[in-house]
Scaffold this motif. Structure first.
Motif, PDB file in Angstrom:
ATOM      1  N   ARG A 343      -9.649   0.510  -0.441  1.00  0.00           N
ATOM      2  CA  ARG A 343      -8.522   0.682   0.386  1.00  0.00           C
ATOM      3  C   ARG A 343      -8.950   1.680   1.702  1.00  0.00           C
ATOM      4  NH1 ARG A 343      -3.709  -1.008  -1.361  1.00  0.00           N
ATOM      5  NH2 ARG A 343      -3.447  -1.658  -3.338  1.00  0.00           N
ATOM      6  N   HIS A 344      -8.413   1.096   2.774  1.00  0.00           N
ATOM      7  CA  HIS A 344      -8.865   1.835   4.118  1.00  0.00           C
ATOM      8  C   HIS A 344      -8.448   3.119   4.343  1.00  0.00           C
ATOM      9  CE1 HIS A 344      -4.716   0.443   5.689  1.00  0.00           C
ATOM     10  NE2 HIS A 344      -4.848   1.342   6.564  1.00  0.00           N
ATOM     11  N   LEU A 345      -7.263   3.628   3.492  1.00  0.00           N
ATOM     12  CA  LEU A 345      -6.914   5.134   3.795  1.00  0.00           C
ATOM     13  C   LEU A 345      -8.219   5.652   3.028  1.00  0.00           C
ATOM     14  CD1 LEU A 345      -3.537   6.630   2.715  1.00  0.00           C
ATOM     15  CD2 LEU A 345      -5.605   7.687   1.728  1.00  0.00           C
ATOM     16  N   THR A 346      -8.930   5.462   1.985  1.00  0.00           N
ATOM     17  CA  THR A 346      -9.753   6.065   1.587  1.00  0.00           C
ATOM     18  C   THR A 346     -11.136   5.766   2.322  1.00  0.00           C
ATOM     19  OG1 THR A 346      -8.879   6.107  -0.560  1.00  0.00           O
ATOM     20  CG2 THR A 346     -11.274   6.492  -0.601  1.00  0.00           C
ATOM     21  N   ARG A 347     -11.345   4.655   2.673  1.00  0.00           N
ATOM     22  CA  ARG A 347     -12.807   4.098   3.302  1.00  0.00           C
ATOM     23  C   ARG A 347     -12.867   4.901   4.786  1.00  0.00           C
ATOM     24  NH1 ARG A 347     -11.396  -0.637   3.924  1.00  0.00           N
ATOM     25  NH2 ARG A 347     -11.307  -0.794   6.022  1.00  0.00           N
ATOM     26  N   LEU A 348     -11.936   4.841   5.497  1.00  0.00           N
ATOM     27  CA  LEU A 348     -11.834   5.558   6.793  1.00  0.00           C
ATOM     28  C   LEU A 348     -12.085   6.963   6.805  1.00  0.00           C
ATOM     29  CD1 LEU A 348      -9.453   3.153   8.802  1.00  0.00           C
ATOM     30  CD2 LEU A 348     -11.824   2.975   8.829  1.00  0.00           C
ATOM     31  N   SER A 368      -3.516 -12.738  14.512  1.00  0.00           N
ATOM     32  CA  SER A 368      -2.891 -12.484  13.392  1.00  0.00           C
ATOM     33  C   SER A 368      -3.139 -11.311  12.496  1.00  0.00           C
ATOM     34  CB  SER A 368      -2.932 -13.921  12.517  1.00  0.00           C
ATOM     35  OG  SER A 368      -2.434 -13.904  11.117  1.00  0.00           O
ATOM     36  N   ALA A 369      -2.268 -10.716  11.735  1.00  0.00           N
ATOM     37  CA  ALA A 369      -2.949  -9.658  10.943  1.00  0.00           C
ATOM     38  C   ALA A 369      -2.484  -9.765   9.318  1.00  0.00           C
ATOM     39  CB  ALA A 369      -1.965  -8.376  11.334  1.00  0.00           C
ATOM     40  N   TYR A 370      -3.479  -9.199   8.577  1.00  0.00           N
ATOM     41  CA  TYR A 370      -3.290  -9.311   7.217  1.00  0.00           C
ATOM     42  C   TYR A 370      -2.967  -7.903   6.422  1.00  0.00           C
ATOM     43  CZ  TYR A 370      -4.689 -14.215   6.654  1.00  0.00           C
ATOM     44  OH  TYR A 370      -4.686 -15.565   6.866  1.00  0.00           O
ATOM     45  N   VAL A 371      -2.096  -8.004   5.702  1.00  0.00           N
ATOM     46  CA  VAL A 371      -1.701  -6.758   4.925  1.00  0.00           C
ATOM     47  C   VAL A 371      -1.996  -7.109   3.344  1.00  0.00           C
ATOM     48  CG1 VAL A 371       0.106  -5.161   4.346  1.00  0.00           C
ATOM     49  CG2 VAL A 371      -0.160  -6.331   6.767  1.00  0.00           C
ATOM     50  N   TYR A 372      -2.730  -5.971   2.724  1.00  0.00           N
ATOM     51  CA  TYR A 372      -2.866  -6.074   1.524  1.00  0.00           C
ATOM     52  C   TYR A 372      -1.762  -5.126   0.796  1.00  0.00           C
ATOM     53  CZ  TYR A 372      -5.405  -5.411  -3.008  1.00  0.00           C
ATOM     54  OH  TYR A 372      -5.597  -5.347  -4.525  1.00  0.00           O
ATOM     55  N   GLN A 373      -1.202  -5.862  -0.340  1.00  0.00           N
ATOM     56  CA  GLN A 373      -0.205  -5.228  -1.074  1.00  0.00           C
ATOM     57  C   GLN A 373      -0.625  -3.657  -1.157  1.00  0.00           C
ATOM     58  OE1 GLN A 373      -0.307  -7.538  -4.699  1.00  0.00           O
ATOM     59  NE2 GLN A 373      -1.244  -5.678  -5.922  1.00  0.00           N
ATOM     60  N   GLY A 374       0.491  -2.812  -1.130  1.00  0.00           N
ATOM     61  CA  GLY A 374       0.360  -1.433  -1.008  1.00  0.00           C
ATOM     62  C   GLY A 374      -0.187  -0.662  -0.229  1.00  0.00           C
ATOM     63  N   GLU A 375      -0.822  -1.350   1.132  1.00  0.00           N
ATOM     64  CA  GLU A 375      -1.355  -0.386   1.884  1.00  0.00           C
ATOM     65  C   GLU A 375      -0.055   0.200   2.784  1.00  0.00           C
ATOM     66  OE1 GLU A 375      -2.591  -2.721   6.000  1.00  0.00           O
ATOM     67  OE2 GLU A 375      -3.491  -3.827   4.385  1.00  0.00           O
ATOM     68  N   GLU A 376       0.972  -0.860   2.803  1.00  0.00           N
ATOM     69  CA  GLU A 376       2.299  -0.374   3.588  1.00  0.00           C
ATOM     70  C   GLU A 376       2.904   0.740   2.707  1.00  0.00           C
ATOM     71  OE1 GLU A 376       3.988  -3.048   0.327  1.00  0.00           O
ATOM     72  OE2 GLU A 376       2.018  -2.883   1.584  1.00  0.00           O
ATOM     73  N   LEU A 377       2.444   1.312   1.793  1.00  0.00           N
ATOM     74  CA  LEU A 377       2.895   2.549   0.814  1.00  0.00           C
ATOM     75  C   LEU A 377       1.859   3.513   1.116  1.00  0.00           C
ATOM     76  CD1 LEU A 377       3.924   0.882  -2.340  1.00  0.00           C
ATOM     77  CD2 LEU A 377       5.116   1.253  -0.421  1.00  0.00           C
ATOM     78  N   GLY A 378       0.867   3.438   1.828  1.00  0.00           N
ATOM     79  CA  GLY A 378      -0.181   4.525   1.887  1.00  0.00           C
ATOM     80  C   GLY A 378      -1.023   4.644   0.814  1.00  0.00           C
ATOM     81  N   LEU A 379      -1.135   3.602  -0.006  1.00  0.00           N
ATOM     82  CA  LEU A 379      -1.989   3.862  -1.399  1.00  0.00           C
ATOM     83  C   LEU A 379      -3.482   4.321  -1.189  1.00  0.00           C
ATOM     84  CD1 LEU A 379      -0.558   1.124  -3.823  1.00  0.00           C
ATOM     85  CD2 LEU A 379       0.344   3.391  -3.348  1.00  0.00           C
ATOM     86  N   PRO A 380      -3.992   5.226  -1.655  1.00  0.00           N
ATOM     87  CA  PRO A 380      -5.563   5.447  -1.466  1.00  0.00           C
ATOM     88  C   PRO A 380      -6.149   4.412  -2.905  1.00  0.00           C
ATOM     89  CG  PRO A 380      -4.526   7.286  -2.753  1.00  0.00           C
ATOM     90  CD  PRO A 380      -3.241   6.129  -2.417  1.00  0.00           C
ATOM     91  N   GLU A 381      -7.550   4.562  -2.554  1.00  0.00           N
ATOM     92  CA  GLU A 381      -8.323   4.196  -3.594  1.00  0.00           C
ATOM     93  C   GLU A 381      -8.195   4.894  -4.645  1.00  0.00           C
ATOM     94  OE1 GLU A 381     -11.471   1.098  -4.471  1.00  0.00           O
ATOM     95  OE2 GLU A 381      -9.778   1.280  -3.025  1.00  0.00           O
ATOM     96  N   VAL A 382      -8.126   4.360  -5.811  1.00  0.00           N
ATOM     97  CA  VAL A 382      -8.134   4.960  -7.340  1.00  0.00           C
ATOM     98  C   VAL A 382      -9.788   5.158  -7.691  1.00  0.00           C
ATOM     99  CG1 VAL A 382      -7.198   5.253  -9.700  1.00  0.00           C
ATOM    100  CG2 VAL A 382      -5.834   4.107  -7.874  1.00  0.00           C
TER     101      VAL A 382
END
Length: 538
Positions: A343-348, A368-382
């Motif tokens: 997930r990009h929150l963790t990767r970046l 066009s943009a793609y949103v992966y489920q949960g990124e709109e919640l700011g989820l980090p990688e587990v």
């Protein structure tokens, strides 16, 4: 904190969504079915769960929903090993459920894109099971890649290819022949030189188009055709999962004939049905070949996804992407996360501030943009899943690979309470961190500073503002080192501080939306903190 001038109305319902070329500026939301919503309480997400949550996606402001595989499958690779392309796996529901999902989505103004897995089948597909039963010389073996082995007694694989999940790309059948699998042994590769394979997938396309789907995301679109003779690779560094090396089994020119025939089928149907390529290629120019006017409509922009948080590198890949797609008249796509990457929150790095800034930059670009489920919640990688719960075959076959893809597939939280934070009535197939209750949809809804409300505001603006989404051009403006600034036709400007410290710039216009708090200076200029993106009406 999210900063904005005023709340924006939610997008208007558009039943049927008849607008032509909708896909050129669409925001497409990826649903990973087993981790989105559990409708029957068994701990596994399913189609009834997705149907119940469609209003959430409508209100989020997306245009279409892409569903990862839900076909009948032994689940050796989370459904990317398909046993029957015309059946729903019982763990997800029934064909009746799928039909209801498509109808419900259309009634809400949402389009449905389904995953198609044409590079390989499951080893439990009837064709492959019969090919094994009939033994050497069976005509059905020609629909896959069966070969005699090397060595004195055929004990060595036919060539030196390696699976992208680790280990050899060949497994020996009991009768001594070897079969090719670029992924897990349970995923034998089809031989796309065989006319029966091509006929079968044209039929599968029509089956789902007749069901009403609006398009297909094509898994491993670059892998269908292998180089003639299946030559050795030779001296080559270890293959990375879904890498972009030039290899005899990826991005061969023969794939384009296949997609031209598919485009003819898509064009027969009303409603702008589309094909989206998952094509990992060496360059964006190679990716553009999949999008010529008589081939597919979109391809994932993995070059952008793989770019770090660096202003110079981001500007370079944005320019290269727009230039390459412009030559074939296709929209550029932008993506930060999906079910195959951290997930990009963790990767970046940089935490939620940087993730929010990266999201607003992505959504401000043309195309066009793609949103992966949960990124709109700011989820980090587990990152701390116990080994015993991990299910990614890459983890099992390659001595860990740091767990790789399971960490981005943990079921998403909907409520602050409950055994699975609203995912379902029971537990969840992968454990959720306790902190996720603070990131749940329920916890963020109505909080103007939440990441969810940032996405809702950004997606509403994409629909309302003429300078967002459509088009193929950006006009770069002068900016300090570490800052990106670009204008778009229609009176829109985006400024991004990807540097390490705050930067003061003249206010370009009226503030539309910002990923964090801006500083207001006495002379009318503004201060952009690091890891902050702002949208302006100019």
């Amino acid at each position: 904190m999210t900063q904005r001038l005023a709340d924006h109305a939610q997008p208007t319902d558009i039943p049927g969504n008849p607008r032509s070329d909708w896909w050129r500026e669409a925001v497409i939301y990826q649903v990973y079915p087993r981790s989105f919503a559990d409708g029957n309480g068994d701990g596994m997400g399913d189609i009834p769960g997705i149907r119940a949550r469609l209003p959430y996606l409508r209100d989020l402001g997306v245009d279409a929903v892409w569903l990862s595989p839900f076909y009948a499958s032994p689940q050796a690779d989370a459904g990317y090993d398909v046993a029957d392309y015309r059946a729903i796996d019982p763990m997800f529901g029934t064909l009746h459920d799928a039909d209801g999902l498509i109808r419900d989505a259309h009634a809400l103004g949402l389009r449905i894109i389904v995953d198609l897995v044409p590079n390989h089948s499951s080893d439990q597909h009837e064709w492959f099971k019969q090919a094994l039963r009939e033994g050497q010389g069976s005509p059905l073996r020609a629909r896959y890649h069966f070969r005699p082995g090397k060595g004195e007694n055929g004990e060595l694989p036919p060539n030196d290819w390696e699976s992208v999940f680790g280990g050899p790309a060949w497994t020996r059948a009991e009768d001594g022949e070897w079969f090719l699998h670029l992924f897990a042994p349970e995923q034998p590769d089809f031989n796309w030189e065989h006319p029966a394979v091509r006929d079968e997938f044209r039929s599968i396309l029509r089956f789902w188009l007749d069901m009403g789907v609006d398009g297909f995301r094509i898994d491993v679109a670059h892998g269908l055709v292998k180089a003639e003779g299946l030559p050795d690779i030779g001296d080559h560094e270890q293959l990375k999962l879904l890498g972009n090396d030039v290899l005899p089994f990826f991005d061969q020119d023969g794939v384009h004939e296949i997609y031209r025939s598919w485009r003819q089928i898509l064009d027969e149907y009303d409603g702008e049905r589309i094909g989206v390529a998952e094509a990992w290629t060496a360059t964006v120019d190679r990716t553009a070949k999949y999008l010529r006017p008589d081939e597919l409509h979109q391809a994932f922009n993995f070059q952008y996804l793989g770019t770090g948080w660096d202003a110079e590198e981001l500007r370079k890949v944005i320019d290269q992407s727009l230039d390459a797609m412009r030559t074939v008249g296709a929209p550029t796509t932008w993506v930060l996360s999906n079910h195959d990457v951290v997930r990009h929150l963790t990767r970046l790095g940089g935490g939620v501030r940087r993730a929010r800034a990266a999201s607003l930059l992505m959504l401000g670009l043309p195309g066009s943009a793609y949103v992966y489920q949960g990124e709109e919640l700011g989820l980090p990688e587990v990152t701390d899943l116990p080994d015993e719960v991990r299910q990614d075959p890459a983890f099992v076959r390659a001595a860990g690979q740091d767990g790789f893809r399971d960490g981005c597939r943990v079921p998403i939280p909907w409520t602050a309470e409950g055994a699975s934070y609203g995912f379902g009535a029971g537990g969840s197939w992968l454990p959720q961190p306790e902190v996720w209750k603070t990131l749940a949809v329920e916890a963020q809804t109505g909080d103007p500073d939440s990441t969810l409300e940032l996405y809702r505001s950004a997606l509403a603006l994409r629909r309302e503002h003429p300078g967002l989404g459509a088009g193929t051009e950006v006009e770069w403006a002068d900016a300090p080192v570490g800052v990106l600034a670009f204008r778009r036709p229609g009176g829109f400007m985006c400024t991004v501080n990807a540097g390490e410290g705050p930067v003061t710039i003249p206010a370009p216009g009226g503030l539309l939306l910002a990923s964090g708090e801006l500083g207001a200076e006495a002379d009318g200029s503004v201060t952009l903190p690091p890891d902050t993106t702002a949208w302006w009406a100019v």
